[in-house]
Write an enzyme that holds these catalytic residues in place. Structure first.
Site, PDB file in Angstrom:
ATOM      1  CG  ASP A 198       2.149   5.511  -3.383  1.00 19.61           C
ATOM      2  OD1 ASP A 198       2.751   4.451  -3.095  1.00 19.61           O
ATOM      3  OD2 ASP A 198       1.013   5.766  -2.949  1.00 19.61           O
ATOM      4  CB  SER A 199       1.273   1.697  -5.793  1.00 19.08           C
ATOM      5  OG  SER A 199       0.698   2.029  -4.536  1.00 19.08           O
ATOM      6  N   GLY A 214       1.128  -3.944  -2.559  1.00 13.92           N
ATOM      7  CA  GLY A 214       1.351  -4.704  -1.335  1.00 13.92           C
ATOM      8  C   GLY A 214       1.042  -6.186  -1.429  1.00 13.92           C
ATOM      9  CB  CYS A 241       5.567   3.653  -2.271  1.00  9.17           C
ATOM     10  SG  CYS A 241       4.855   2.010  -2.355  1.00  9.17           S
ATOM     11  CB  THR A 297       4.880  -1.519  -0.740  1.00 14.08           C
ATOM     12  OG1 THR A 297       3.884  -1.284   0.258  1.00 14.08           O
ATOM     13  CG2 THR A 297       4.821  -2.950  -1.201  1.00 14.08           C
ATOM     14  CB  CYS A 313       0.977   1.716   4.053  1.00 11.42           C
ATOM     15  SG  CYS A 313       0.162   1.881   2.450  1.00 11.42           S
ATOM     16  CG  HIS A 362      -2.469   4.069  -0.240  1.00 14.66           C
ATOM     17  ND1 HIS A 362      -1.244   3.897  -0.838  1.00 14.66           N
ATOM     18  CD2 HIS A 362      -3.359   4.197  -1.247  1.00 14.66           C
ATOM     19  CE1 HIS A 362      -1.402   3.911  -2.156  1.00 14.66           C
ATOM     20  NE2 HIS A 362      -2.679   4.094  -2.433  1.00 14.66           N
TER      21      HIS A 362
HETATM   22  N1  DGL Z   1       1.405   3.476  -0.522  1.00 12.96           N
HETATM   23  C1  DGL Z   1       2.154   2.301  -0.490  1.00 12.96           C
HETATM   24  C2  DGL Z   1       2.999   2.136   0.765  1.00 12.96           C
HETATM   25  O1  DGL Z   1       3.389   3.132   1.352  1.00 12.96           O
HETATM   26  C3  DGL Z   1       1.719   1.022  -1.142  1.00 12.96           C
HETATM   27  C4  DGL Z   1       0.289   0.649  -1.214  1.00 12.96           C
HETATM   28  C5  DGL Z   1       0.066  -0.490  -2.188  1.00 12.96           C
HETATM   29  O2  DGL Z   1       0.147  -0.226  -3.388  1.00 12.96           O
HETATM   30  O3  DGL Z   1      -0.182  -1.621  -1.742  1.00 12.96           O
HETATM   31  O4  DGL Z   1       3.330   1.067   1.165  1.00 12.96           O
END
Ligand code: DGL
Length: 270
Positions: free
Chosen positions: A7-8, A40, A71, A73, A183, A185
């Site tokens: 993930d990011s 994102g 992730c 994104t 997302c 997060h």
């Molecule tokens: N956790 C990520 C997602 O599921 C990306 C969050 C990000 O880096 O903007 O989209």
């Protein structure tokens, strides 16, 4: 060989946690692109370049059994190209809009998909919604602020609740049956979201579905016994010790948060 979660930042830990629960005998690695989070707000091309650099880094550090792009994104920006580029299985994520729509067919109400601005803008998501039986029942809302909060280690409290109230304000939430957490997060913020949305609205994430897909893809290649498992290797693109410590601390917190919300939902049911 390890199953790698990517993930990011910290969001994918919520998916890793689910995988460890369902496949406790596997060896895992977790990689966060701490140099480039948040994804994102970047372009598709940039995100693709970020992910390739990270996967190349991962391949230098461990033997890969499969990679879960934990992730939404990165999945929407790059999954097809990644599958063309690498030989190991790559599992992606997409907002749980299909199950959410199925749910509201029974319960009534609209579906609100929350995700990063890039996920919502990408063709993959647009196509997913267009192909649904009733796309007109689906609305979308970008919540990039939640990614920023999570990366700062803020997972609730007045600042988060005020942000959520402001973002949800244009929506008449009584008219919704389900909110999709599109997302990884956002899963950390279930409790805060619950505080601002009406109790009948169900919150849905794609974590369980993603781990089930991982299990399907692994097929018979699942490790049955834990003896040779090597635990979780934490890595990040910054590569600092502080990052590693932070990520492993977060796994404990993820555990805690899941237990906390399980208790909370028990209470609600009772
Ligand atoms: N956790 C990520 C997602 O599921 C990306 C969050 C990000 O880096 O903007 O989209």
């Amino acid at each position: 060989m390890r199953i790698v979660f990517f993930d990011s930042g910290v969001g994918g830990l919520t998916v890793l946690r689910e995988a460890v629960r369902k496949l406790p005998s596997e060896s895992y690695a977790y990689y966060a692109d701490t140099l480039n989070v948040p994804y994102g707000v970047h372009s598709r091309e940039e995100v693709y370049e970020f992910v390739v650099a990270c996967i190349d880094d991962i391949m230098r550090s461990c033997e890969v059994k499969a990679i879960v792009i934990a992730c939404n994104t990165a999945t929407s920006a790059a999954i097809e190209e990644l599958r063309d580029r690498y030989a190991f299985p790559i599992i992606g994520m997409e907002p749980a809009v299909k199950p959410a729509l199925q749910y509201v067919q029974q319960s009534g109400g609209r579906v609100l998909v929350t995700a990063t601005p890039l996920t919502l803008k990408e063709r993959k998501f647009q196509t997913l919604v267009r192909k649904l039986q009733s796309p007109e029942q689906v609305d979308t809302l970008g919540l990039p602020g939640l990614v920023e909060f999570a990366e700062r280690g803020v997972f609730g409290g007045p600042e988060v609740v005020a942000y959520l109230r402001e973002q949800f304000a244009p929506f008449e939430l009584q008219r919704y049956g389900a909110i999709v957490l599109g997302c990884t997060h956002f899963v950390f913020f279930r409790d805060s979201i619950r505080e601002v949305v009406p109790p009948h609205v169900v919150l849905m994430d794609g974590n369980d579905g993603t781990v089930n897909q991982l299990i399907r893809v692994l097929g018979t290649n699942v490790r049955e016994r834990a003896e040779s498992a090597e635990g979780i290797l934490f890595m990040s693109s910054k590569g600092t010790e502080e990052d590693k410590r932070k990520l492993s601390d977060f796994t404990d917190m993820t555990k805690y948060r899941y237990r906390a919300s399980a208790r909370a939902s028990q209470k609600r049911k009772g």
